[in-house]
Design a protein around this motif. Sequence first.
Motif, PDB file in Angstrom:
ATOM      1  N   THR A 199      73.060  44.520  47.057  1.00  0.00           N
ATOM      2  CA  THR A 199      73.160  45.865  46.944  1.00  0.00           C
ATOM      3  C   THR A 199      74.115  46.104  48.211  1.00  0.00           C
ATOM      4  O   THR A 199      75.209  46.898  48.068  1.00  0.00           O
ATOM      5  N   VAL A 200      73.896  45.701  49.249  1.00  0.00           N
ATOM      6  CA  VAL A 200      74.521  45.911  50.429  1.00  0.00           C
ATOM      7  C   VAL A 200      75.862  45.490  50.664  1.00  0.00           C
ATOM      8  O   VAL A 200      76.798  46.119  51.301  1.00  0.00           O
ATOM      9  N   ASN A 237      75.133  50.153  52.188  1.00  0.00           N
ATOM     10  CA  ASN A 237      73.828  50.739  52.337  1.00  0.00           C
ATOM     11  C   ASN A 237      74.225  51.976  52.898  1.00  0.00           C
ATOM     12  O   ASN A 237      74.127  52.356  54.103  1.00  0.00           O
ATOM     13  N   PRO A 238      74.156  53.222  52.216  1.00  0.00           N
ATOM     14  CA  PRO A 238      74.741  54.628  52.630  1.00  0.00           C
ATOM     15  C   PRO A 238      73.358  55.249  53.383  1.00  0.00           C
ATOM     16  O   PRO A 238      73.767  56.224  54.068  1.00  0.00           O
ATOM     17  N   PHE A 239      72.465  54.667  53.457  1.00  0.00           N
ATOM     18  CA  PHE A 239      71.338  55.231  54.510  1.00  0.00           C
ATOM     19  C   PHE A 239      70.711  54.127  55.348  1.00  0.00           C
ATOM     20  O   PHE A 239      69.552  54.376  55.900  1.00  0.00           O
ATOM     21  N   PHE A 240      71.698  53.477  55.994  1.00  0.00           N
ATOM     22  CA  PHE A 240      71.369  52.489  56.931  1.00  0.00           C
ATOM     23  C   PHE A 240      70.601  52.948  58.119  1.00  0.00           C
ATOM     24  O   PHE A 240      69.819  52.458  58.660  1.00  0.00           O
ATOM     25  N   ALA A 241      70.958  54.156  58.705  1.00  0.00           N
ATOM     26  CA  ALA A 241      70.449  54.846  59.670  1.00  0.00           C
ATOM     27  C   ALA A 241      68.904  55.083  59.450  1.00  0.00           C
ATOM     28  O   ALA A 241      68.308  55.319  60.557  1.00  0.00           O
ATOM     29  N   TYR A 242      68.542  55.248  58.396  1.00  0.00           N
ATOM     30  CA  TYR A 242      67.149  55.762  57.914  1.00  0.00           C
ATOM     31  C   TYR A 242      66.440  54.541  57.570  1.00  0.00           C
ATOM     32  O   TYR A 242      65.040  54.229  57.944  1.00  0.00           O
TER      33      TYR A 242
END
Length: 302
Positions: free
Chosen positions: A31-32, A37-42
């Motif tokens: 996926t990444v 990964n559009p939510f990497f910060a979280y």
Amino acid sequence: MKNKIIFIIALAICLFPFVTPPIALLLGILTVNFFRNPFFAYTQKATHLLLQISVVGLGFGMNINEALKAGKEGLLFTVFSIFGTLTLGYFLGKYLKINNKISFLISAGTAICGGSAIAAVSPVIKAEEKEISIALGTVFILNSIALFVFPFIGTQLNLSQAQFGLWCAIAIHDTSSVVGAASKYGNEALQIATTVKLARALWIIPVTFLSAFVYHSKDTKIKIPYFIGLFVIAIIVNTYIPFVHNFSNSIVHISKIGLTLTLFLIGSSLSKETLKSVGIKPMLQGILLWIIISATSLIVIL
């Protein structure tokens, strides 16, 4: 927007019972690397929290007497393997001419419990962000390989549940991959691996103090893995309060799902950029340390 939807769908797929921890990890990596990964910060914070909650939940499927027996059997093994790995890592780092702090972080991650040990030790030795990233990248890549390789080797060598559980706890870096590999092998292996690994994780405390001494660090806060205490409480509650047995199986089941989601999130952090940032020499140190501790511990167990 498209990447967010795809990421959420991939995460949701991990809730299905046919998705094992290794498949979830692989799905996260795919996926990444194909959709980011559009939510990497979280996801990094979510991974840490979800792993801890899942491990505590697994405690509701264990008995205190069996846990103490497993911890006692793995104690001497743990002490020798930790300090042996740290010593060997030091000399390998010198031989390969790797940055001292990177070498030490990789050694600590291999010796104790992967990313958690690196996170605990890095502020004490005042490691820079790049040094931490390289060490974490090395450990996470090898963890990913272990999740597929260890159950296969265990099956080929016809290891018992007890042997495989102990081997996992000693030779695989991160708690998530230890529990993931052991859960695939069997329930007894899972109980032994989780107990021995978390007992091993407590060595973060003395090793962190040792790091502060070696690197002449003062006034640095040392992170204590409090969730291990909650894991022990969960085992005690499950052992001595019969009422809990009415829903302990459900808690363990949900915890295993949480672990599968955790491994998806870990996979979603292994992008091409992460792989490239590690470098050949740190990866070589990590591989050599891993092979030596895996082979040595397996020989002793057999």
